[in-house]
Motif scaffolding. Structure first.
Motif, mmCIF file in Angstrom:
data_model
loop_
_atom_site.group_PDB
_atom_site.id
_atom_site.type_symbol
_atom_site.label_atom_id
_atom_site.label_comp_id
_atom_site.label_asym_id
_atom_site.label_seq_id
_atom_site.Cartn_x
_atom_site.Cartn_y
_atom_site.Cartn_z
ATOM 1 N N ASP A 169 36.566 33.324 61.230
ATOM 2 C CA ASP A 169 37.819 34.209 61.399
ATOM 3 C C ASP A 169 38.220 34.338 59.904
ATOM 4 O OD1 ASP A 169 38.748 31.321 61.058
ATOM 5 O OD2 ASP A 169 40.405 31.972 62.360
ATOM 6 N N TYR A 185 29.524 36.439 63.335
ATOM 7 C CA TYR A 185 30.359 37.542 63.915
ATOM 8 C C TYR A 185 31.953 37.042 63.722
ATOM 9 C CZ TYR A 185 26.443 38.860 66.938
ATOM 10 O OH TYR A 185 25.238 39.357 67.288
ATOM 11 N N GLY A 186 32.703 38.096 63.394
ATOM 12 C CA GLY A 186 33.998 37.728 62.994
ATOM 13 C C GLY A 186 34.985 37.982 64.150
ATOM 14 N N THR A 188 38.455 38.385 65.249
ATOM 15 C CA THR A 188 39.756 39.056 64.684
ATOM 16 C C THR A 188 41.018 39.001 65.393
ATOM 17 O OG1 THR A 188 39.032 41.024 65.823
ATOM 18 C CG2 THR A 188 38.121 40.751 63.411
ATOM 19 N N VAL A 193 39.348 43.218 60.780
ATOM 20 C CA VAL A 193 38.096 43.057 60.361
ATOM 21 C C VAL A 193 37.755 43.492 58.804
ATOM 22 C CG1 VAL A 193 37.802 45.446 61.247
ATOM 23 C CG2 VAL A 193 35.845 43.497 61.376
ATOM 24 N N HIS A 202 32.191 42.140 65.623
ATOM 25 C CA HIS A 202 33.723 41.299 65.503
ATOM 26 C C HIS A 202 34.287 41.470 66.990
ATOM 27 C CE1 HIS A 202 35.820 45.352 65.435
ATOM 28 N NE2 HIS A 202 34.878 45.637 64.699
ATOM 29 N N THR A 204 37.955 40.333 69.470
ATOM 30 C CA THR A 204 39.338 40.036 69.381
ATOM 31 C C THR A 204 39.612 38.831 70.428
ATOM 32 O OG1 THR A 204 40.179 41.884 70.687
ATOM 33 C CG2 THR A 204 40.253 41.933 68.130
#
Length: 217
Positions: A169, A185-186, A188, A193, A202, A204
């Motif tokens: 993150d 993988y982000g 968020t 992003v 990404h 959430t």
């Protein structure tokens, strides 16, 4: 290609510690005469080991932080963790699914081993993480954004870097994963992003990570 190892960042990905830790850091730096807002702390230090705080303050002011800075910061942070820390919503379901599917996983954090264990004990994540799958920047010479920590974790877990995926993150963490030759993988929930360039995907909500991982089977 199915990933053979999922590497989790800790702060902000497994435990919801970033708001607590960055508020404390910003307040302490301000108290020491280095005015820092919560937003400043997130921008400059999120995802980094504590040596980055020393480095940036030194570069910007020519001054050194007190010799007891680390110990006081850690004490304040750990006290807040004991009072308020919780898991990131949905992360235990992800860990249960990885266990059920026999997908190896570990944590690779810029935080100290003590910080990781305090947080995991408080939140119950010590059910999923033991000595053999916990890695800290303390274990390597350089923390994120250098790739050393992720490469160390992959080597200890016996998986080639290109078969690993990192869940991060922070900008520094994403940079480290890419430098290690790993997909990333982000997450968020706290970080837009556009501050995580280079991520493969990404999400959430933590539950959405399972869909991203399943798409690689």
């Amino acid at each position: 290609m199915r990933y053979e190892l999922v590497i989790f960042d800790n702060d902000g990905v497994l435990v919801d510690s970033e708001p607590l830790a960055n508020a404390i850091l910003a307040g302490y730096l301000t108290e020491l005469g280095h005015p820092t807002t919560y937003e400043d702390s997130l921008r400059d230090y999120m995802g980094a080991a504590v040596h980055r705080v020393h480095d940036l303050i030194g570069e910007r002011t020519g001054q050194r932080l007190p010799a007891d800075f680390d110990s006081i910061l850690h004490a304040r942070t750990f006290a807040a963790f004991e009072r308020e820390l919780e898991t990131v919503p949905g992360v235990t379901d992800v860990l249960d699914k990885l266990l059920a599917d026999a997908v190896p996983y570990c944590v690779a954090s810029s935080g100290s081993h003590e910080r990781i264990r305090v947080g995991h004990r408080k939140t119950g994540l010590d059910r999923w993480f033991r000595d053999e799958n916990i890695f800290s920047a303390e274990d390597v010479g350089r923390g994120k954004p250098a790739p050393d920590l992720f490469l160390h974790a992959a080597a200890r877990m016996g998986v080639a870097p290109e078969r690993c995926v990192v869940v991060e993150d922070s900008r520094l963490g994403v940079q480290a994963a890419i430098a290690a030759g790993m997909d990333v993988y982000g997450f968020t929930a706290m970080t837009p992003v556009d501050r995580l360039p280079g991520v493969r995907g990404h999400f959430t909500e933590m539950a959405d990570l399972l869909d991203l991982l399943a798409a690689r089977d």
